[in-house]
Scaffold this active site. Structure first.
Site, mmCIF file in Angstrom:
data_model
loop_
_atom_site.group_PDB
_atom_site.id
_atom_site.type_symbol
_atom_site.label_atom_id
_atom_site.label_comp_id
_atom_site.label_asym_id
_atom_site.label_seq_id
_atom_site.Cartn_x
_atom_site.Cartn_y
_atom_site.Cartn_z
ATOM 1 N N LYS A 45 6.661 -2.001 1.821
ATOM 2 C CA LYS A 45 5.341 -1.260 2.374
ATOM 3 C C LYS A 45 4.312 -2.189 2.278
ATOM 4 C CE LYS A 45 2.952 3.182 3.155
ATOM 5 N NZ LYS A 45 3.292 3.244 4.616
ATOM 6 N N LEU A 64 11.412 1.257 6.805
ATOM 7 C CA LEU A 64 10.663 1.722 5.552
ATOM 8 C C LEU A 64 11.307 3.325 5.358
ATOM 9 C CD1 LEU A 64 8.245 1.301 3.540
ATOM 10 C CD2 LEU A 64 6.929 3.045 4.835
ATOM 11 N N TYR A 85 0.766 -1.355 0.107
ATOM 12 C CA TYR A 85 0.137 -0.101 -0.010
ATOM 13 C C TYR A 85 0.759 0.912 -0.048
ATOM 14 C CZ TYR A 85 0.617 0.982 5.102
ATOM 15 O OH TYR A 85 1.239 1.402 6.064
ATOM 16 N N GLU A 129 12.985 2.089 13.495
ATOM 17 C CA GLU A 129 11.960 3.495 13.299
ATOM 18 C C GLU A 129 10.699 3.375 14.143
ATOM 19 O OE1 GLU A 129 10.359 2.629 9.555
ATOM 20 O OE2 GLU A 129 9.935 0.488 9.798
HETATM 21 N N1 PDD Z 1 3.007 5.291 7.730
HETATM 22 N N2 PDD Z 1 7.820 3.597 8.791
HETATM 23 C C1 PDD Z 1 6.727 2.911 8.922
HETATM 24 C C2 PDD Z 1 6.654 1.728 9.393
HETATM 25 C C3 PDD Z 1 5.421 3.617 8.228
HETATM 26 O O1 PDD Z 1 4.515 3.011 8.270
HETATM 27 C C4 PDD Z 1 5.616 4.914 7.682
HETATM 28 C C5 PDD Z 1 4.440 5.569 7.101
HETATM 29 C C6 PDD Z 1 6.798 5.512 7.722
HETATM 30 C C7 PDD Z 1 6.741 6.966 7.195
HETATM 31 O O2 PDD Z 1 6.882 6.892 5.615
HETATM 32 P P1 PDD Z 1 6.149 8.130 4.790
HETATM 33 O O3 PDD Z 1 6.950 9.305 5.276
HETATM 34 O O4 PDD Z 1 6.243 7.659 3.445
HETATM 35 O O5 PDD Z 1 4.836 8.074 5.132
HETATM 36 C C8 PDD Z 1 7.813 4.941 8.053
HETATM 37 C C9 PDD Z 1 1.893 5.743 6.819
HETATM 38 C C10 PDD Z 1 1.725 7.055 7.093
HETATM 39 C C11 PDD Z 1 0.600 4.877 7.372
HETATM 40 O O6 PDD Z 1 0.749 3.753 7.607
HETATM 41 O O7 PDD Z 1 -0.253 5.499 7.343
#
Ligand code: PDD
Length: 282
Positions: free
Chosen positions: A145, A201, A33, A177
């Protein structure tokens, strides 16, 4: 306002959109996703999100449509819902099989689902949050992801029980993270963040913050950070598409910058807001 979602070529009311119980996404979380922020009808860093979608698809062996078609889908999703600020969720799975089988019994048509939710966009400095350190119990391909988020959800629940806003995950003391965000640390004017290896991620917000920091001539380093280093950090913040840049006041019992947003974090938040303004005015 209409809330229409896209499912396999159809536009439907969210309550009427149905996926098969034999969908591999439901049975095995066999999917990927993206979450894409939309400011004033414009998707932010869309190409970077779609390139990551392609990398995730390649990693799991899922054949996806050309990226331009997802670009059009996101635009149409914003238009049909007349969305101003929103968060686009784009979900792809290997599709529905005739029965449950770890390996698909036949060639399947992938399931593609897209929706947009309202997004309260911030233009100020967010209130600093409290985070709790926890052992990272997830798998070793966190660079994908994946919709398989059980570990992340379990960690979020454990965190909630400790009245913290987000976990700060580590593997044997090496910081990875959050359950849904990346972390940055400021030490003696230098910006540090764990490297984008298989254990995290590679957040799009993370990439953008590194770019903004470089434009501001900050010294940025993608380098391992350890729990033992936390005492020596001047500022901490987290990043994600939905939270942008959020200052961290406290990790366990350690308080940063008297619990206030530090100057480096504030400078990056202002630069982030400016980049959103540029997108809107383009
Ligand atoms: N989550 N690490 C993890 C495990 C994440 O699920 C996310 C993002 C990030 C940050 O990635 P980005 O900057 O591309 O949003 C890092 C999204 C927002 C979610 O699951 O809703």
């Amino acid at each position: 306002m209409a809330n229409l979602v896209y499912l396999n070529g159809d536009w439907l009311a969210a309550s009427s959109a149905k996926v098969s119980v034999n969908d591999r996404g439901f049975l095995f979380a066999d999917g990927i996703y993206e979450v894409i922020p939309v400011y004033q009808r414009r998707p932010f860093l869309l190409n970077l999100h779609l390139e990551r979608l392609q990398r995730s698809a390649q990693a799991i062996g899922l054949a996806i449509a050309p990226l331009a078609s997802y670009q059009s889908l996101v635009t149409e999703l914003i238009d049909v819902n007349d969305s101003v600020d929103g968060l686009v969720y784009l979900q792809l799975t290997f599709g529905a099989d005739s029965h449950r089988n770890h390996l698909p019994s036949q060639p399947l048509t992938p399931t593609c689902y897209a929706s947009i939710s309202p997004f309260n966009v911030r233009w100020d400095i967010p209130t600093p949050v409290k985070v709790a350190t926890m052992e990272d119990i997830r798998w070793l391909r966190c660079d994908i992801k994946s919709t398989s988020l059980l570990g992340n959800v379990m960690l979020k629940r454990a965190c909630q029980q400790q009245h913290a806003d987000e976990p700060l995950l580590h593997r044997n003391g090496r910081i990875t993270e959050g359950a849904s965000c990346n972390y940055f640390f400021v030490k003696q004017g230098r910006l540090l963040t764990p490297p984008a290896d298989h254990l995290i991620l590679a957040g799009i917000t993370r990439t953008w913050v590194i770019e903004l920091a470089q434009q501001l001539a900050m010294d940025v380093s993608e380098t391992p950070v350890f729990l033992d280093d936390l005492m020596t950090m001047d500022e901490v913040f987290l990043t994600s598409s939905s939270r942008e840049i959020q200052p961290v006041a406290q990790i366990d019992d350690i308080i940063f910058h008297q619990g206030q947003c530090g100057p480096v974090t504030a400078q990056l938040i202002q630069a982030f807001h400016t980049s959103k303004r540029h997108l809107i005015q383009e």
